[in-house]
Structure formats: structure tokens, C-alpha cells
Scaffold this motif. Structure first.
Motif, PDB file in Angstrom:
ATOM      1  N   GLU A 294     -18.784 -14.082 -37.632  1.00  0.00           N
ATOM      2  CA  GLU A 294     -17.370 -13.972 -37.292  1.00  0.00           C
ATOM      3  C   GLU A 294     -16.659 -12.860 -38.059  1.00  0.00           C
ATOM      4  N   ASP A 295     -17.289 -12.305 -39.069  1.00  0.00           N
ATOM      5  CA  ASP A 295     -16.682 -11.218 -39.830  1.00  0.00           C
ATOM      6  C   ASP A 295     -17.028  -9.833 -39.277  1.00  0.00           C
ATOM      7  N   LEU A 296     -17.833  -9.790 -38.221  1.00  0.00           N
ATOM      8  CA  LEU A 296     -18.160  -8.502 -37.620  1.00  0.00           C
ATOM      9  C   LEU A 296     -16.921  -7.914 -36.934  1.00  0.00           C
ATOM     10  N   PRO A 297     -16.660  -6.636 -37.116  1.00  0.00           N
ATOM     11  CA  PRO A 297     -15.519  -6.008 -36.437  1.00  0.00           C
ATOM     12  C   PRO A 297     -15.800  -5.846 -34.945  1.00  0.00           C
ATOM     13  N   GLU A 298     -14.796  -6.083 -34.126  1.00  0.00           N
ATOM     14  CA  GLU A 298     -14.970  -6.018 -32.674  1.00  0.00           C
ATOM     15  C   GLU A 298     -15.280  -4.609 -32.183  1.00  0.00           C
ATOM     16  N   LYS A 299     -14.763  -3.606 -32.857  1.00  0.00           N
ATOM     17  CA  LYS A 299     -14.892  -2.244 -32.365  1.00  0.00           C
ATOM     18  C   LYS A 299     -16.250  -1.614 -32.661  1.00  0.00           C
ATOM     19  N   ILE A 300     -17.051  -2.242 -33.494  1.00  0.00           N
ATOM     20  CA  ILE A 300     -18.375  -1.700 -33.813  1.00  0.00           C
ATOM     21  C   ILE A 300     -19.427  -2.465 -33.021  1.00  0.00           C
ATOM     22  N   GLN A 301     -20.259  -1.728 -32.288  1.00  0.00           N
ATOM     23  CA  GLN A 301     -21.250  -2.329 -31.409  1.00  0.00           C
ATOM     24  C   GLN A 301     -22.604  -2.483 -32.108  1.00  0.00           C
ATOM     25  N   GLU A 302     -23.389  -3.408 -31.597  1.00  0.00           N
ATOM     26  CA  GLU A 302     -24.733  -3.617 -32.119  1.00  0.00           C
ATOM     27  C   GLU A 302     -25.628  -2.449 -31.718  1.00  0.00           C
ATOM     28  N   ILE A 303     -26.594  -2.106 -32.552  1.00  0.00           N
ATOM     29  CA  ILE A 303     -27.523  -1.031 -32.252  1.00  0.00           C
ATOM     30  C   ILE A 303     -28.262  -1.330 -30.953  1.00  0.00           C
ATOM     31  N   ASP A 304     -28.664  -0.297 -30.241  1.00  0.00           N
ATOM     32  CA  ASP A 304     -29.213  -0.477 -28.900  1.00  0.00           C
ATOM     33  C   ASP A 304     -30.649  -0.973 -28.862  1.00  0.00           C
ATOM     34  N   LYS A 305     -31.376  -0.859 -29.965  1.00  0.00           N
ATOM     35  CA  LYS A 305     -32.754  -1.338 -29.992  1.00  0.00           C
ATOM     36  C   LYS A 305     -33.177  -1.563 -31.436  1.00  0.00           C
ATOM     37  N   ALA A 306     -34.247  -2.314 -31.599  1.00  0.00           N
ATOM     38  CA  ALA A 306     -34.752  -2.589 -32.942  1.00  0.00           C
ATOM     39  C   ALA A 306     -35.491  -1.369 -33.488  1.00  0.00           C
ATOM     40  N   VAL A 307     -35.077  -0.912 -34.663  1.00  0.00           N
ATOM     41  CA  VAL A 307     -35.757   0.179 -35.361  1.00  0.00           C
ATOM     42  C   VAL A 307     -35.767  -0.137 -36.852  1.00  0.00           C
ATOM     43  N   ARG A 308     -36.369   0.727 -37.622  1.00  0.00           N
ATOM     44  CA  ARG A 308     -36.431   0.536 -39.064  1.00  0.00           C
ATOM     45  C   ARG A 308     -35.088   0.864 -39.727  1.00  0.00           C
ATOM     46  N   HIS A 309     -34.835   0.225 -40.867  1.00  0.00           N
ATOM     47  CA  HIS A 309     -33.614   0.507 -41.620  1.00  0.00           C
ATOM     48  C   HIS A 309     -33.495   1.997 -41.931  1.00  0.00           C
ATOM     49  N   CYS A 310     -34.592   2.625 -42.334  1.00  0.00           N
ATOM     50  CA  CYS A 310     -34.523   4.049 -42.670  1.00  0.00           C
ATOM     51  C   CYS A 310     -34.145   4.879 -41.448  1.00  0.00           C
ATOM     52  N   GLU A 311     -34.602   4.479 -40.271  1.00  0.00           N
ATOM     53  CA  GLU A 311     -34.213   5.170 -39.048  1.00  0.00           C
ATOM     54  C   GLU A 311     -32.722   4.976 -38.762  1.00  0.00           C
ATOM     55  N   MET A 312     -32.217   3.796 -39.085  1.00  0.00           N
ATOM     56  CA  MET A 312     -30.785   3.534 -38.900  1.00  0.00           C
ATOM     57  C   MET A 312     -29.950   4.439 -39.797  1.00  0.00           C
ATOM     58  N   VAL A 313     -30.394   4.638 -41.021  1.00  0.00           N
ATOM     59  CA  VAL A 313     -29.685   5.538 -41.930  1.00  0.00           C
ATOM     60  C   VAL A 313     -29.651   6.953 -41.352  1.00  0.00           C
ATOM     61  N   THR A 314     -30.786   7.409 -40.824  1.00  0.00           N
ATOM     62  CA  THR A 314     -30.832   8.741 -40.227  1.00  0.00           C
ATOM     63  C   THR A 314     -29.904   8.842 -39.025  1.00  0.00           C
ATOM     64  N   ARG A 315     -29.917   7.840 -38.164  1.00  0.00           N
ATOM     65  CA  ARG A 315     -29.049   7.866 -36.983  1.00  0.00           C
ATOM     66  C   ARG A 315     -27.575   7.912 -37.392  1.00  0.00           C
ATOM     67  N   ALA A 316     -27.211   7.155 -38.418  1.00  0.00           N
ATOM     68  CA  ALA A 316     -25.830   7.181 -38.892  1.00  0.00           C
ATOM     69  C   ALA A 316     -25.484   8.539 -39.505  1.00  0.00           C
ATOM     70  N   SER A 317     -26.429   9.139 -40.211  1.00  0.00           N
ATOM     71  CA  SER A 317     -26.164  10.446 -40.825  1.00  0.00           C
ATOM     72  C   SER A 317     -25.932  11.527 -39.781  1.00  0.00           C
ATOM     73  N   LEU A 318     -26.401  11.272 -38.565  1.00  0.00           N
ATOM     74  CA  LEU A 318     -26.240  12.240 -37.469  1.00  0.00           C
ATOM     75  C   LEU A 318     -25.096  11.886 -36.532  1.00  0.00           C
ATOM     76  N   GLY A 319     -24.309  10.847 -36.901  1.00  0.00           N
ATOM     77  CA  GLY A 319     -23.079  10.613 -36.159  1.00  0.00           C
ATOM     78  C   GLY A 319     -22.878   9.256 -35.515  1.00  0.00           C
ATOM     79  N   GLU A 320     -23.875   8.360 -35.560  1.00  0.00           N
ATOM     80  CA  GLU A 320     -23.742   7.069 -34.887  1.00  0.00           C
ATOM     81  C   GLU A 320     -23.147   6.003 -35.809  1.00  0.00           C
ATOM     82  N   THR A 321     -22.375   5.091 -35.219  1.00  0.00           N
ATOM     83  CA  THR A 321     -21.842   3.934 -35.925  1.00  0.00           C
ATOM     84  C   THR A 321     -22.286   2.680 -35.184  1.00  0.00           C
ATOM     85  N   PHE A 322     -22.810   1.697 -35.912  1.00  0.00           N
ATOM     86  CA  PHE A 322     -23.317   0.483 -35.286  1.00  0.00           C
ATOM     87  C   PHE A 322     -23.572  -0.560 -36.359  1.00  0.00           C
ATOM     88  N   TYR A 323     -23.849  -1.787 -35.915  1.00  0.00           N
ATOM     89  CA  TYR A 323     -24.328  -2.806 -36.846  1.00  0.00           C
ATOM     90  C   TYR A 323     -25.693  -3.289 -36.390  1.00  0.00           C
TER      91      TYR A 323
END
Length: 227
Positions: A36-65
Motif C-alpha cells: 500500500e506504500d507504493l506510489p501510484e505513478k510508478i509502474q512495475e517493471i515489464d519483466k523479471a530481470v536481475r537487480h544489476c540490470e535494473m540499475v543499468t536500466r534506471a541509469s539510462l532513463g527508466e523509472t519503475f518498481y
């Protein structure tokens, strides 16, 4: 729902990127304990990947949980409090079988010493720092050794001291750069690991710095002064 309406991180990120000459954004990471503490405006990532891949995706402009189910590397997920590590990772057998250690004992001692967040995290939010609408728990910077050196100089600018690098070449972007700073409240420098270099695109000449979100303003002020 927790209020994530904050501002100012666009300026912080711009100063860090300009002072260090980074080619990608610092990554803001926040842990969420309850759904219930998740912000409504941030969407869930589109597929399961590694945490390190998530860091890279965010560094290139993506926002997600990402929830624990979205974390495909269960060892990395366990380090950041997003689930239980598989038994073979806990015992060190997984890394021993990969040929990284001469014995199970050496592998187990190393795995026991790796930082872990001892909390049941529901989800982790990732964003480029300039787009963060939340106060980050951890900020991850990927850069070259000269950039990490300048960041280290900023970290000791105000109070002095030493910047410690704590790593073992395993679980770098999860345990070293996130769990370690989160649990110790101290920054850490790590050289990456085989997984992050293979799957997350960490380049041979790059290192990773994990910073705590609480004192990022002091770091930015120090970078300005050094510049």
C-alpha cells in the motif's frame, strides 16, 4: 500510501553528472515495505530481470518498481531484502561449482561476510536520480576510476577520514553497492562482478560507488567546492 512528492533531485543529479563527467545517470533506489506504500505513478517493471540490470536500466532513463518476483537473480534479491537466497548460494556451493573458490569452506566464508539487508522488502523502486520523486535510500554511481576518485575526495572533504572499499568480486551491484551502504550507512566502492559485467553491461573500465541518500547534499556541496 506514502507521500513521495519531493523535488530537487534533478538539480542534485545535474551537479553530480557535470562535476564527475558521468555518461549515465546516478540511480536512486528506495525500499518499500508494504504494497500500500507504493506510489501510484510508478509502474512495475515489464519483466523479471536481475537487480544489476535494473540499475543499468534506471541509469539510462527508466523509472519503475520491482517486487521479489521481478528479481530473476535470487542471490542478488536476497542481498537487498527481496526474498530468501537459494540454499546452494547460502552454502557457497553455487560459486564453488562455478570454480570461483578452491573449497566450499572458502566460498561459505565469503558468502557469510557479504552484506545483506535483514528486512522483508515488498518492492524496490529504481529511477534516474534526476527523475526521483522520492527520497532515495541508496544512490548508485557507475563511472571510471578517476570519477570514483573525485567522488571519494568529496566524501572526505568535510570531515576527513578514509573511504573504504569492501568487496569480493561477487554480488557487487546488490550487496556491495546497495546492501552494504544501507546497513552500515557508509559509502562503498566495488569493482563489479562477473554477473554485472555480463548481464548489466558494466564495462571493463567502470567501477561502482554506493552512496547513502541521507548525506547526498553534503557530497554535492563538496563536489562544487573541489571543482
Amino acid at each position: 500510501m506514502e507521500d513521495y512528492d519531493v523535488s530537487g533531485y534533478d538539480i542534485v543529479s545535474k551537479k553530480i553528472k557535470e562535476s564527475l563527467g558521468l555518461k549515465r545517470s546516478p540511480v536512486a533506489i528506495k525500499f518499500v515495505l508494504k504494497k500500500e506504500d507504493l506510489p501510484e505513478k510508478i509502474q512495475e517493471i515489464d519483466k523479471a530481470v536481475r537487480h544489476c540490470e535494473m540499475v543499468t536500466r534506471a541509469s539510462l532513463g527508466e523509472t519503475f518498481y520491482a517486487t521479489s518476483e521481478d528479481q530473476s537473480c535470487k542471490g542478488g534479491a536476497a542481498a537487498i531484502g527481496a526474498g530468501e537466497a537459494p540454499e546452494k548460494i547460502k552454502t557457497g556451493e553455487f560459486y564453488y561449482d562455478l570454480g570461483r573458490f578452491s573449497s566450499i569452506g572458502a566460498a561459505k566464508r565469503t558468502l557469510d561476510a557479504i552484506p545483506k539487508i535483514d528486512m522483508d522488502i515488498y518492492a524496490t523502486i529504481y529511477a534516474p536520480l534526476e527523475d526521483a520523486t522520492f527520497h532515495p535510500d541508496i544512490i548508485v554511481v557507475v563511472g571510471n576510476p578517476a570519477q570514483a576518485m573525485k567522488l571519494s575526495q568529496a566524501l572526505v572533504y568535510t570531515l576527513g577520514g578514509r573511504v573504504k572499499a569492501d568487496f569480493s568480486g561477487i554480488q557487487s551491484l546488490c550487496a556491495d553497492a546497495v546492501a552494504g551502504p544501507f546497513t552500515s550507512k557508509n559509502p562503498n566502492i566495488t569493482l563489479g562482478c562477473s554477473g554485472s559485467r555480463k548481464f548489466a553491461g558494466i564495462e571493463d573500465e567502470e567501477v561502482i560507488v554506493g552512496l547513502t541518500g541521507e548525506n547526498i547534499g553534503c557530497v554535492v556541496n563538496a563536489l562544487d567546492a573541489i571543482s
